[in-house]
Design a protein around this motif. Structure first.
Motif, PDB file in Angstrom:
ATOM      1  N   SER A   1       0.842  -1.204   0.000  1.00 21.51           N
ATOM      2  CA  SER A   1       0.000   0.000   0.000  1.00 21.51           C
ATOM      3  C   SER A   1       0.873   1.249   0.000  1.00 21.51           C
ATOM      4  O   SER A   1       0.866   2.039   0.941  1.00 21.51           O
ATOM      5  CB  SER A   1      -0.913  -0.022   1.223  1.00 21.51           C
ATOM      6  OG  SER A   1      -1.915   0.969   1.084  1.00 21.51           O
ATOM      7  N   ASN A   2       1.587   1.446  -1.105  1.00 22.25           N
ATOM      8  CA  ASN A   2       2.566   2.549  -1.130  1.00 22.25           C
ATOM      9  C   ASN A   2       1.979   3.861  -1.629  1.00 22.25           C
ATOM     10  O   ASN A   2       0.881   3.920  -2.192  1.00 22.25           O
ATOM     11  CB  ASN A   2       3.785   2.150  -1.980  1.00 22.25           C
ATOM     12  CG  ASN A   2       3.448   1.954  -3.439  1.00 22.25           C
ATOM     13  OD1 ASN A   2       2.410   1.407  -3.774  1.00 22.25           O
ATOM     14  ND2 ASN A   2       4.329   2.393  -4.321  1.00 22.25           N
ATOM     15  N   CYS A   3       2.737   4.907  -1.418  1.00 23.71           N
ATOM     16  CA  CYS A   3       2.305   6.274  -1.735  1.00 23.71           C
ATOM     17  C   CYS A   3       3.486   6.987  -2.388  1.00 23.71           C
ATOM     18  O   CYS A   3       4.592   6.976  -1.846  1.00 23.71           O
ATOM     19  CB  CYS A   3       1.919   6.969  -0.432  1.00 23.71           C
ATOM     20  SG  CYS A   3       1.372   8.669  -0.656  1.00 23.71           S
TER      21      CYS A   3
ATOM     22  N   PHE B   1      -4.322   9.793   4.474  1.00 23.78           N
ATOM     23  CA  PHE B   1      -3.797   8.820   3.501  1.00 23.78           C
ATOM     24  C   PHE B   1      -3.510   7.489   4.197  1.00 23.78           C
ATOM     25  O   PHE B   1      -3.703   6.419   3.633  1.00 23.78           O
ATOM     26  CB  PHE B   1      -2.507   9.333   2.854  1.00 23.78           C
ATOM     27  CG  PHE B   1      -2.700  10.455   1.868  1.00 23.78           C
ATOM     28  CD1 PHE B   1      -3.939  10.737   1.313  1.00 23.78           C
ATOM     29  CD2 PHE B   1      -1.619  11.240   1.477  1.00 23.78           C
ATOM     30  CE1 PHE B   1      -4.098  11.768   0.396  1.00 23.78           C
ATOM     31  CE2 PHE B   1      -1.762  12.271   0.558  1.00 23.78           C
ATOM     32  CZ  PHE B   1      -3.012  12.535   0.028  1.00 23.78           C
TER      33      PHE B   1
ATOM     34  N   ALA C   1      -4.876   3.942   3.222  1.00 23.84           N
ATOM     35  CA  ALA C   1      -3.959   2.863   2.811  1.00 23.84           C
ATOM     36  C   ALA C   1      -4.460   1.490   3.230  1.00 23.84           C
ATOM     37  O   ALA C   1      -4.163   0.481   2.589  1.00 23.84           O
ATOM     38  CB  ALA C   1      -2.565   3.123   3.379  1.00 23.84           C
ATOM     39  N   GLN C   2      -5.259   1.460   4.301  1.00 26.37           N
ATOM     40  CA  GLN C   2      -5.757   0.163   4.788  1.00 26.37           C
ATOM     41  C   GLN C   2      -6.768  -0.472   3.835  1.00 26.37           C
ATOM     42  O   GLN C   2      -7.064  -1.666   3.954  1.00 26.37           O
ATOM     43  CB  GLN C   2      -6.368   0.341   6.179  1.00 26.37           C
ATOM     44  CG  GLN C   2      -5.337   0.804   7.200  1.00 26.37           C
ATOM     45  CD  GLN C   2      -5.865   0.755   8.628  1.00 26.37           C
ATOM     46  OE1 GLN C   2      -6.765  -0.004   8.949  1.00 26.37           O
ATOM     47  NE2 GLN C   2      -5.283   1.583   9.483  1.00 26.37           N
TER      48      GLN C   2
ATOM     49  N   LEU D   1       1.925  -2.483   4.904  1.00 27.15           N
ATOM     50  CA  LEU D   1       1.116  -1.300   5.196  1.00 27.15           C
ATOM     51  C   LEU D   1       1.981  -0.275   5.921  1.00 27.15           C
ATOM     52  O   LEU D   1       3.000  -0.623   6.509  1.00 27.15           O
ATOM     53  CB  LEU D   1      -0.071  -1.673   6.100  1.00 27.15           C
ATOM     54  CG  LEU D   1      -1.168  -2.557   5.503  1.00 27.15           C
ATOM     55  CD1 LEU D   1      -2.194  -2.916   6.574  1.00 27.15           C
ATOM     56  CD2 LEU D   1      -1.854  -1.871   4.328  1.00 27.15           C
TER      57      LEU D   1
ATOM     58  N   ILE E   1       2.383   7.303   5.965  1.00 32.62           N
ATOM     59  CA  ILE E   1       2.346   6.968   4.548  1.00 32.62           C
ATOM     60  C   ILE E   1       3.576   6.127   4.189  1.00 32.62           C
ATOM     61  O   ILE E   1       4.650   6.298   4.757  1.00 32.62           O
ATOM     62  CB  ILE E   1       2.247   8.219   3.632  1.00 32.62           C
ATOM     63  CG1 ILE E   1       3.285   9.279   4.012  1.00 32.62           C
ATOM     64  CG2 ILE E   1       0.853   8.807   3.692  1.00 32.62           C
ATOM     65  CD1 ILE E   1       3.239  10.520   3.118  1.00 32.62           C
TER      66      ILE E   1
ATOM     67  N   SER F   1       0.801  -3.488  -6.072  1.00 30.03           N
ATOM     68  CA  SER F   1       1.139  -2.270  -5.335  1.00 30.03           C
ATOM     69  C   SER F   1       0.256  -1.158  -5.868  1.00 30.03           C
ATOM     70  O   SER F   1      -0.319  -1.280  -6.956  1.00 30.03           O
ATOM     71  CB  SER F   1       2.611  -1.912  -5.507  1.00 30.03           C
ATOM     72  OG  SER F   1       2.874  -1.575  -6.855  1.00 30.03           O
ATOM     73  N   ILE F   2       0.159  -0.077  -5.123  1.00 28.08           N
ATOM     74  CA  ILE F   2      -0.659   1.030  -5.619  1.00 28.08           C
ATOM     75  C   ILE F   2      -0.002   1.644  -6.849  1.00 28.08           C
ATOM     76  O   ILE F   2      -0.670   1.946  -7.828  1.00 28.08           O
ATOM     77  CB  ILE F   2      -0.866   2.075  -4.500  1.00 28.08           C
ATOM     78  CG1 ILE F   2      -1.759   1.449  -3.419  1.00 28.08           C
ATOM     79  CG2 ILE F   2      -1.463   3.366  -5.056  1.00 28.08           C
ATOM     80  CD1 ILE F   2      -2.151   2.362  -2.297  1.00 28.08           C
TER      81      ILE F   2
END
Lengths: 443, 443
Positions: free
Chosen positions: B7-9, B28, B32-33, B47, B84, B113-114
């Motif tokens: 769950s990356n940003c 954020f 992410a969850q 996470l 994050i 992944s995001i």
């Protein structure tokens, strides 16, 4: 049926235009006249200035073109003067009107520009001949930049499974330091490369030790330890990021490699091989040999096959026109691709005109071509032609051998660029020595 | 066989991380969850923090996943704290070691992944599971950025013959002024768009007159005449160019349009349609409806067909994973594409998990889904679930209808995000009114 030939100059090729000094601009202006090699009867040519008469007559004589049939247009001088054909000049009402008038009277079916940026797309649209520009919609949205970005190239090559040098696309100082240190601390060398530049002028070699021979960059910087690397990255950050905080490439530098390329013409039907060559790096590009002489046939086959594969990716994306895949060939024969250039390159006029038209396709496989700039110093271009003729070295269409003066930089640097054509490398080298003996430098 | 879920940003999604305020980061972090919706028995989930227990139990209950079988990893806090999952955190020795250990014991065959940036590529390589990441070589060279750049999108769409709004990719203030004036002086509206941003937060609408309804941007700026446009471009230049003199997009803004998308999964075999939806722009994205309800079937067909065409171009380039083509549908039915997102979008968890797993593929064509954030104010997430249950609105797997609380932002904003599932739009709207009546906002 006419071709529209545009000898334009963009920041994607030469870097920020404001940073190009006037004498360099003058030099680019004389180089721009090389586009006359492409002209055929009835073509329309847009140049920064009206060409030198001697050069025009010489070139068209060899290409068997009647210069009286050419329509040569020049827009008013622009933000950077009259020497280079910058995007602002291609947007002036004067050139749009002049081209529209010419286009109304001739059937323009093709456009050859050095770099089909958005100013080219806009000009042909406003002049009513956009259908002549293959891939017009792609050019209009700046798609050509994708085929010239070294950062994009790495991703596309990786996606195509085409080998590239280990490296990264750097965006932050910390990651640049880590990547450079990773190479240098293990005894390897690094090359940093601006995203957009040409001829090795946007590259620099970094080494942990002195004595590495530079090729593809002007200089070698010796860096020992992380603090020195950090200082280098900090001091060079503006240059590395193209003055605009742009990403840049850091990759492993392989010393004593040969630089070679495979150039293609991308059309709706596919990428057709235009030719291959070997770049003379001293330490940046000063000339080239066609076909490559320092590369084994099986390696050359790989160069062409993988070069075709990566160029096809850009073609599939929408790119049309000339596209060249550059690679280095390591001493062990490993081929590592370094970039594509989606534009006319320093080689295209040779393949497109000297090889295919002046010497002729029937002799392509029986000739070696060596072009080099900077080594023939003369008082005038006409005088150089006379010296070649007097020495019996002038190109002879009957035999398909001899020396062609492909570019005239005499008014700015006192130098003409020559291309020696002969049956094999040994004969080419012998002729080149004769030519150099004619140079004022030899006196 | 396990999937690695990250769950990356990244800055490519949210813009410069340093500019994200702490309360936004916290938000954020709760968002992410949502990646827990992807989890299946035996999966590995990275996470920013250990998840909220209530949310974890709720999600896994609906997806029929045993939470005890999940391996949930969290790296140490990074440059931007613990909320994050930034690239620096994915590069820490702790997370590399933890993942390597887990990967040695489970057969990781897939990575979700995001946004598969270079930090994701590096993490899986260093942890020894890079083969699980489709298109790894392309990701490692930052190829994914190509599928998320609005500027690249315009070129690729143009190359594919996919319709886009008239516009330009601006790089210099003068060309920006000319393009904006060209639209506004002819009575049209403009939208300026940062190259990298999400959810309309990088967009601004420019209009020559007041009263235009914003959609896809927070606000409308009224500009009259060139001096005002020049001042706007000058004052907003840093923002427009992403703080790094980056190119940005200027295109015609079409008022009263519907924003819709077609989302695909890109694999070696092709781009497979994951689903379509309609974004609720109030004035930026606050939710969506699946399938689109305001678009005619023939228009939806065009959206899917052209969306497929442009996504295929990125797939051919090397992109693998989720990719979404966004478009606006003008009141006259014209479809103009605006961007692709080569990442998980705000819609993916709905198609991938709520539609396909919780409700079930057999009911896909018999249900309408409406997800919306910000409208259900509650004291706690558990309390919200209780309220829904007490009102008989909780999602019922037996009927495949009801309300799912898809995200928990209660700890930061007091809001939960709901997704209403029902047989048709009318029933969905009726249920939504019931849900909103349960909100503290209704009190």
């Amino acid at each position: 049926m006419s071709t529209l030939i545009i000898s334009n100059c963009t920041e994607e090729i030469v870097g920020p235009l404001a940073a190009v000094p006037p004498e360099k601009r003058a030099s680019f202006g004389w180089g721009a006249q090389r586009m006359l090699w492409y002209a055929r009867d009835g073509d329309v040519v847009i140049l920064p200035k009206q060409p030198d008469e001697t050069f025009l007559r010489y070139v068209t004589g060899l290409t068997r073109t009647d210069p009286a049939t050419l329509q040569i247009l020049t827009p008013p001088p622009g933000d950077f003067g009259p020497d280079i054909l910058t995007p602002d000049r291609l947007g002036t009402p004067e050139i749009v009107a002049a081209l529209a008038e010419v286009a109304a009277g001739r059937d323009i079916t093709d456009v050859i520009s050095i770099y089909a940026d958005t100013s080219i797309a806009r000009l042909v649209r406003e002049a009513g001949c956009e259908r002549a520009l293959a891939g017009h919609a792609f050019c209009a949205e700046n798609g050509v930049a994708l085929a010239n970005s070294k950062a994009v190239f790495r991703a596309v090559a990786a996606g195509a499974g085409v080998p590239i040098a280990p490296g990264i696309i750097a965006r932050r100082p910390a990651e640049a330091v880590r990547a450079i240190d990773g190479l240098l601390s293990s005894g390897k060398h690094a090359m940093v490369k601006l995203d957009f530049a040409a001829g090795g002028h946007g590259n620099e070699i970094l080494s942990p030790v002195p004595g590495v021979r530079a090729a593809g960059a002007r200089n070698v910087v010796v860096l020992t330890g992380i603090p020195e690397i950090e200082r280098y990255v900090q001091e060079r950050w503006t240059w590395l990021t193209g003055g605009r905080d742009e990403r840049f490439v850091i990759e492993r530098y392989v010393p004593d490699a040969v630089t070679a390329y495979a150039e293609f013409s991308a059309t709706d039907e596919g990428c057709r091989l235009r030719g291959t060559g070997e770049i003379l790096m001293e330490p940046v590009a000063v000339g080239e040999i066609i076909p490559p002489q320092s590369v084994r046939p099986d390696v050359l086959d790989r160069l062409v096959r993988d070069g075709h594969r990566v160029c096809e990716r850009f073609r599939h994306l929408g790119y049309r026109g000339n596209i060249c895949a550059d690679a280095i060939v390591a001493p062990d024969g490993e081929v590592l691709f370094t970039e594509t250039n989606g534009r006319l390159t320093a080689s295209t006029h040779l393949h497109h005109n000297i090889v295919a038209r002046v010497v002729g396709p029937q002799r392509r496989d029986e000739r070696v071509f060596l072009e080099r700039g900077g080594k023939l110093a003369v008082g005038s271009y006409a005088g150089a032609l006379d010296r070649l003729a007097a020495a019996g070295l002038a190109f002879d269409p009957a035999t398909g051998t001899g020396v062609i003066l492909t570019a005239n930089y005499v008014p700015v640097s006192g130098r003409a660029t020559y291309c020696v054509v002969d049956k094999d490398l040994e004969s080419v080298r012998a002729t080149e020595r004769h030519v150099q003996a004619l140079s004022d430098l030899a006196a």
